[in-house]
Design a protein around this motif. Structure first.
Motif: not given
Length: 79
Positions: A50-68
């Motif tokens: 679960f923590l590995a999935q949460l870490e991947a989701l967090t990284a994806g969210t930050l990347l999406a914010f940076a791109r926006a």
């Protein structure tokens, strides 16, 4: 010997095999304690996943914010 499943919800994560020497007698308390230990190990494995999935989701969210931000600002575009 005892073979205990490491199961979380309906997913089998693995098994634990416990072997005793030929002269030992396993009590009900020992069997219960071993089952509780297997349950805790399964929960720990599920938490790690679960923590590995949460870490991947967090990284994806930050990347999406940076791109926006990059797409909407002429000052940061391409940086």
């Amino acid at each position: 010997a005892m073979v205990l499943p490491l199961q979380h919800d309906t997913e089998l994560l693995g098994v634990i095999e416990c072997r005793m020497n030929d002269t030992s007698v396993t009590t009900d308390d020992e069997v219960s304690a071993t089952r509780r230990m297997a349950d805790r190990v399964a929960l720990g494995l599920a938490n790690v996943r679960f923590l590995a999935q949460l870490e991947a989701l967090t990284a994806g969210t930050l990347l999406a914010f940076a791109r926006a931000i990059d797409a909407n600002s002429k000052w940061t575009a391409g940086h």
